[in-house]
Motif scaffolding. Structure first.
Motif, PDB file in Angstrom:
ATOM      1  N   LEU A 111       0.894  -1.265  -0.056  1.00  0.00           N
ATOM      2  CA  LEU A 111      -0.122   0.023  -0.003  1.00  0.00           C
ATOM      3  C   LEU A 111       0.995   1.352   0.065  1.00  0.00           C
ATOM      4  O   LEU A 111       0.653   2.136  -0.944  1.00  0.00           O
ATOM      5  CB  LEU A 111      -1.064   0.088   1.130  1.00  0.00           C
ATOM      6  N   PHE A 112       1.809   1.383   0.913  1.00  0.00           N
ATOM      7  CA  PHE A 112       2.850   2.386   0.805  1.00  0.00           C
ATOM      8  C   PHE A 112       3.297   2.712  -0.546  1.00  0.00           C
ATOM      9  O   PHE A 112       3.343   3.813  -0.971  1.00  0.00           O
ATOM     10  CB  PHE A 112       3.985   2.324   1.858  1.00  0.00           C
ATOM     11  N   VAL A 138       0.608   3.882  -2.997  1.00  0.00           N
ATOM     12  CA  VAL A 138       0.129   5.358  -2.874  1.00  0.00           C
ATOM     13  C   VAL A 138       1.273   6.120  -3.141  1.00  0.00           C
ATOM     14  O   VAL A 138       0.962   7.190  -3.865  1.00  0.00           O
ATOM     15  CB  VAL A 138      -0.228   5.494  -1.182  1.00  0.00           C
ATOM     16  N   ILE A 169      -7.369   5.748  -3.504  1.00  0.00           N
ATOM     17  CA  ILE A 169      -7.127   5.670  -2.104  1.00  0.00           C
ATOM     18  C   ILE A 169      -8.247   5.249  -1.202  1.00  0.00           C
ATOM     19  O   ILE A 169      -8.159   4.349  -0.271  1.00  0.00           O
ATOM     20  CB  ILE A 169      -6.358   6.901  -1.781  1.00  0.00           C
ATOM     21  N   TYR A 201      -8.187   1.934   1.058  1.00  0.00           N
ATOM     22  CA  TYR A 201      -7.565   2.250   2.587  1.00  0.00           C
ATOM     23  C   TYR A 201      -8.199   1.413   3.353  1.00  0.00           C
ATOM     24  O   TYR A 201      -7.480   0.539   4.390  1.00  0.00           O
ATOM     25  CB  TYR A 201      -8.093   3.513   2.560  1.00  0.00           C
ATOM     26  N   GLN A 246      -5.813  -0.826   5.803  1.00  0.00           N
ATOM     27  CA  GLN A 246      -5.808   0.101   7.159  1.00  0.00           C
ATOM     28  C   GLN A 246      -5.706  -0.798   8.347  1.00  0.00           C
ATOM     29  O   GLN A 246      -4.885  -0.612   9.399  1.00  0.00           O
ATOM     30  CB  GLN A 246      -7.142   1.115   7.058  1.00  0.00           C
ATOM     31  N   PHE A 282      -2.483  -2.385   8.818  1.00  0.00           N
ATOM     32  CA  PHE A 282      -1.267  -1.561   8.974  1.00  0.00           C
ATOM     33  C   PHE A 282      -1.216  -0.821  10.311  1.00  0.00           C
ATOM     34  O   PHE A 282      -0.370  -0.745  11.118  1.00  0.00           O
ATOM     35  CB  PHE A 282      -1.005  -0.415   7.967  1.00  0.00           C
ATOM     36  N   ALA A 295      -8.324   5.554  11.982  1.00  0.00           N
ATOM     37  CA  ALA A 295      -8.804   5.283  10.833  1.00  0.00           C
ATOM     38  C   ALA A 295      -8.993   6.444   9.939  1.00  0.00           C
ATOM     39  O   ALA A 295      -8.387   6.962   8.954  1.00  0.00           O
ATOM     40  CB  ALA A 295      -9.745   4.406  10.444  1.00  0.00           C
ATOM     41  N   LEU A 340      -6.050   8.887   7.523  1.00  0.00           N
ATOM     42  CA  LEU A 340      -6.287   9.110   5.879  1.00  0.00           C
ATOM     43  C   LEU A 340      -5.283   9.924   5.172  1.00  0.00           C
ATOM     44  O   LEU A 340      -5.044   9.743   4.183  1.00  0.00           O
ATOM     45  CB  LEU A 340      -7.753   9.145   5.961  1.00  0.00           C
ATOM     46  N   PHE A 383      -2.101   9.679   3.299  1.00  0.00           N
ATOM     47  CA  PHE A 383      -2.001   9.051   1.915  1.00  0.00           C
ATOM     48  C   PHE A 383      -2.438   9.991   0.785  1.00  0.00           C
ATOM     49  O   PHE A 383      -2.440   9.439  -0.335  1.00  0.00           O
ATOM     50  CB  PHE A 383      -2.971   7.764   1.784  1.00  0.00           C
ATOM     51  N   PHE A 384      -3.079  11.190   0.952  1.00  0.00           N
ATOM     52  CA  PHE A 384      -3.179  12.062   0.021  1.00  0.00           C
ATOM     53  C   PHE A 384      -2.051  12.675  -0.474  1.00  0.00           C
ATOM     54  O   PHE A 384      -1.038  13.206   0.309  1.00  0.00           O
ATOM     55  CB  PHE A 384      -3.996  13.268   0.429  1.00  0.00           C
ATOM     56  N   TRP A 413      -1.273  10.729  11.522  1.00  0.00           N
ATOM     57  CA  TRP A 413      -0.312   9.696  10.980  1.00  0.00           C
ATOM     58  C   TRP A 413       0.900   9.650  12.312  1.00  0.00           C
ATOM     59  O   TRP A 413       1.394   8.926  12.695  1.00  0.00           O
ATOM     60  CB  TRP A 413       0.516   9.812   9.704  1.00  0.00           C
TER      61      TRP A 413
END
Lengths: 322, 346
Positions: free
Chosen positions: A228-229, A232, A300, A304, A308, A311, B156, B160, B163-164, B219
């Protein structure tokens, strides 16, 4: 907390100490009951924090689905949905630049993630055995790059002198290896039970076989997180395009197109002189750019939730080990 | 390229690096045959060769990654010689004219360069003061949420935005705070003078900090939550039995338990003081003007690649790399002075 609970389950004798008796609410008995004001304040802060993340996203989605009338009435972003339509998306998908950039970005993401994962998993496994030949030297060579770097210009010069200008590989290979990701994978791989590995070796399995059939299946969560990392990262490719393919629109990834439309206010080709010939009602430019924002966001948001939960667990245990 | 990754890489790097130093210990404990006379050395050479034969598949597996790192990380390190040349793309790095320190002389006399240095340090300072404490407070708050479901849901949501992409984050901010955004629609509706936050240089430092907070603060919580989870619950129980209330427990148990991680994150932040959201600045430079938005990385980009004066940009980049290394070293010395491990042990 979860770590302790897990240990407790393994060693029943320690259970009472590791998992203190809790009330039905889940609160330990020794803890004083929460005050109403405290609960209220805590709740308010959490709701505000979540709203700060979610409300803008909600506005953008609703605006992308709104008609020009609704947008004019709201004077910009739409908060209360009415007069919903998919026109903006029809328009965007009828627009060659955006569709093309989505294709390019999906391609880069798939190929890039595949390359990164293969390279990183192999390297992490190659370094995961204690006392294997030369692993500390190689580790050092990798870790140094986290602190020392040639910088932007020398990297640019190396890539262009290798012929990377206007090539897709220039968006993939220079950042294909993340030393951090390799270190995380390695720490998980080296915690694979040695008994399992020895058993596989007795059965005649070589290193490739052990990696594929023993180590990878037991590290599924962390592998998913690292994938995923990487994915993205590739999906968000922006600067690479600015650096290596600033003029060739056919090769632009979606982030760069979004930058052109939303941040630089470039008009979308095919909007001013609509390709639809007036059959459809012209979609509002704001809803168009918001539709591009949503398309950038959507993959995403879709991936996610599946990753999620992994992770949160994977990263936490990784961090605790550290 | 590593040097221009955004601040978000901080927390991730932290725990990986904290993992690294224990490897030598484990190896020492396993007993490497370093001591002894010639007999031992003889045995060691044989075992070396045997180990090489045994581990050749493992070594083979590291080759693709090593090759990429050598080409895209180590070659550019040697490419810094372009900073001492008048680099001409047509003749290449090896044959360009060597001009010694001329680029640096020009650089240090360039007011635009000093503006970039000033902006970089000022934005870093604002972020240290306003950004750094937020993940810690969020982690403390989340940790007191008893319900696992609520805690998982909230985390969660706040993870989020990490990741943008920066383009996406700034597009969101543009729609909220820009000239045609939600804030100004509201101001105009209530007959207040509109305020375009996105193009206002005077508040730009606060704007970029709030963007960084929106994108990365959630994060950043992960590392601190992990530190909190590692604190022995028995300590809390014992303290409660001794009559310590929840604030006293936070002060005497929670905060000391987090101290190591907090110092580590601080070291990383100080070491990265010259790296402030490269893409973030790049995207907003046109809107707010270069006087406010130029930082060291964008300076190297615009005056190096933008004007094809590559050597000049390389010189600015090298200046940044050298100062950054000194900062990491200094921050670690500081951490050691406080009795913490920092990035590496003493």
């Amino acid at each position: 907390m979860t770590e302790v609970g897990f240990e407790g389950a393994l060693a029943p004798g320690k259970l009472s100490q590791a998992a203190p008796p809790r009330r039905s609410s889940g609160r330990p008995v020794w803890e004083e009951p929460p005050t109403t004001a405290g609960q209220f304040g805590k709740g308010t802060v959490l709701v505000v924090v979540m709203a700060l993340v979610l409300v803008p996203l909600y506005c953008i989605v609703v605006t992308s689905l709104s008609t020009q009338g609704a947008i004019n009435q709201a004077g910009g972003l739409v908060l209360v949905p009415h007069g919903l339509t998919l026109d903006a998306y029809r328009e965007v998908f009828g627009n060659g630049t955006v569709t093309r950039s989505l294709e390019v970005t999906f391609g880069i993401t798939l190929v890039g993630t595949l390359i990164s994962m293969v390279v990183s998993v192999l390297c992490a496994y190659g370094l995961s055995r204690f006392r294997s030949f030369g692993h500390r030297t190689i580790l050092m060579v990798l870790i140094i790059t986290m602190f020392v770097s040639g910088g932007l210009i020398p990297t640019f010069i190396v890539v262009t002198e290798l012929g990377g200008y206007d090539q897709y590989w220039a968006l993939i290979l220079p950042n294909a290896v993340s030393v951090f990701n390799i270190l995380v994978l390695r720490s998980f791989f080296s915690s694979t039970s040695t008994d399992l590995i020895d058993a596989a070796r007795l059965d005649g399995a070589g290193e490739w076989r052990i990696l594929w059939s023993v180590v990878l299946p037991t590290s599924r969560a962390v592998t998913a997180v690292i994938a995923l990392f990487y994915a993205v990262g590739y999906w968000n490719t922006f600067f690479g395009a600015m650096l290596y393919m600033p003029t060739d629109q056919q090769k632009w990834p979606i982030q760069y197109v979004l930058y052109q439309y939303v941040n630089l206010g470039m008009t979308m080709p095919g909007v001013a002189n609509s390709g639809y010939g007036g059959i459809h009602q012209q979609a509002a430019p704001l809803s168009l750019s918001m539709a591009v924002v949503v398309l950038t966001l959507l993959p995403i948001l879709i991936v996610y939730p599946f990753v999620q939960k992994h992770f949160a667990k994977g990263m936490l245990t990784g961090a605790i080990k550290g | 390229m590593a040097a221009i990754t955004t601040g978000g890489a901080g927390p991730e790097r932290a725990d990986a690096l904290a993992v690294a130093p224990d490897a030598p210990d484990a190896r020492a404990a396993a007993g490497s045959p370093r001591e002894g006379g010639s007999g031992a050395r003889q045995r060691r050479r044989i075992t070396r060769r045997a180990r090489l034969r045994r581990d050749k598949t493992l070594l083979l597996m590291t080759i693709p990654a090593l090759a990429l790192v050598v080409v895209f990380n180590y070659l550019p390190m040697f490419g810094v010689i372009t900073a001492f040349e008048f680099y001409d793309p047509l003749v290449g790095v090896m044959h360009s004219q060597f001009i010694g320190l001329d680029n640096f002389r020009q650089l240090f006399g360039d007011p635009l360069f000093w503006t970039a240095v000033e902006n970089t340090l000022a934005i870093s300072a604002v972020q240290l003061a306003l950004y750094f404490p937020i993940p810690i407070m969020l982690a403390l708050l989340l940790n007191t949420v008893v319900s696992n479901k609520i805690r998982a849901f909230v985390s969660a949501v706040i993870y989020l935005p990490h990741f943008f992409s920066w383009v996406l984050v700034i597009s969101v901010f543009l729609q909220m705070l820009g000239g045609a955004g939600l804030l100004n629609a509201f101001l105009i509706h209530h007959h207040v003078t509109p305020w375009n936050v996105m193009t206002d240089p005077s508040t730009f430092k606060l704007l970029v900090t709030s963007q960084a907070v929106w994108k990365e603060a959630g994060w950043g919580v992960i590392v601190f939550l992990a530190a909190l989870a590692a604190i022995d619950p028995a300590l809390y129980e014992a303290a409660a039995a001794d009559g310590a209330g929840r604030w006293r427990r936070m002060w005497h148990i929670t905060l000391p338990g987090m101290r190591g991680v907090i110092v580590l994150m601080l070291v990383l932040r100080l070491g990265n003081a010259l790296t402030v959201g490269f893409e973030q600045m790049l995207i907003q430079r046109d809107a707010v003007g270069h006087e406010a938005a130029d930082v060291l990385d964008t300076f190297a980009f615009y005056y190096g690649i933008g004007t094809s004066n590559y050597s000049y940009g390389a010189a600015a980049g090298l200046f940044k790399s050298v100062i950054s290394l000194l900062l990491i070293y200094g921050a670690n010395r500081l951490a050691h002075a406080f009795g913490e491990d920092g990035l590496y042990r003493k």
